[in-house]
Design an enzyme around this catalytic site. Structure first.
Site, PDB file in Angstrom:
ATOM      1  N   GLN A  78       2.145  -1.471 -10.918  1.00 55.55           N
ATOM      2  CA  GLN A  78       3.501  -1.765 -11.382  1.00 55.55           C
ATOM      3  C   GLN A  78       4.447  -0.618 -11.033  1.00 55.55           C
ATOM      4  O   GLN A  78       4.623   0.319 -11.794  1.00 55.55           O
ATOM      5  CB  GLN A  78       3.504  -2.034 -12.887  1.00 55.55           C
ATOM      6  N   PHE A  79       5.077  -0.730  -9.859  1.00 52.04           N
ATOM      7  CA  PHE A  79       5.990   0.310  -9.401  1.00 52.04           C
ATOM      8  C   PHE A  79       7.210   0.444 -10.308  1.00 52.04           C
ATOM      9  O   PHE A  79       7.843   1.493 -10.356  1.00 52.04           O
ATOM     10  CB  PHE A  79       6.427   0.054  -7.947  1.00 52.04           C
ATOM     11  N   THR A  80       7.531  -0.594 -11.084  1.00 46.42           N
ATOM     12  CA  THR A  80       8.717  -0.532 -11.934  1.00 46.42           C
ATOM     13  C   THR A  80       8.582   0.488 -13.071  1.00 46.42           C
ATOM     14  O   THR A  80       9.568   0.797 -13.739  1.00 46.42           O
ATOM     15  CB  THR A  80       9.063  -1.917 -12.523  1.00 46.42           C
TER      16      THR A  80
END
Length: 152
Positions: A78-80
């Protein structure tokens, strides 16, 4: 590397209505990788994941780890988790590692965790539009960051 660790009774990930990974009692781990992250960071964090005593013992106290309960792990990239919201209302993800670095490290993390728990780690699909379904147990949710190891 940043992570959100959730103690779950069950969790699953699906892509295009197909389940890519699912677990019962264990940990749902959302992981974000940044350019500065190293293999040492990954190993440090993995050790923390499997040894966190966040599962209840017979007295209802959080004294057991995912290892102790022989629990499962669902690992989601999850890059967010690296969203920067300082300016304006549209998040910037500039600190998140590019896919050519993040994807191999995500896969390495899954393999390393599998070794530590002696069981296959379930996963999402890197870069896909994933739908996560979970039943948070407790709720127990922990946030970790390798850039702030002194507080973890």
């Amino acid at each position: 590397m940043r992570a959100v660790i959730q103690r779950v009774s069950k969790a699953s990930c699906s892509v295009d209505s197909k389940i890519t990974g699912q677990i019962k009692d264990g940990l749902l781990i959302l992981i974000g990788i940044e350019e500065e992250d190293t293999i040492e960071d990954m190993r440090w964090m993995a050790q923390k994941f499997v040894n966190l005593r966040i599962f209840n013992d017979e007295n209802g106290l959080m004294n057991r780890s995912v290892l102790d309960i022989r629990g499962e792990i669902l690992l989601i990239s999850q890059f967010t988790l690296f969203a920067q919201t300082k300016k304006g209302n549209r998040p910037s993800f500039i600190r998140a590692a590019k896919p050519d670095k993040a994807q191999p490290m995500y896969i390495q993390m899954a393999h390393y965790l599998s070794t530590l728990i002696n069981s296959e780690v379930q996963m999402g699909i890197f870069g896909a539009d994933m739908k996560i379904d979970l039943l948070n147990d407790g709720p127990v949710t922990i946030i970790m960051n390798t850039q702030d190891k002194d507080n973890f």
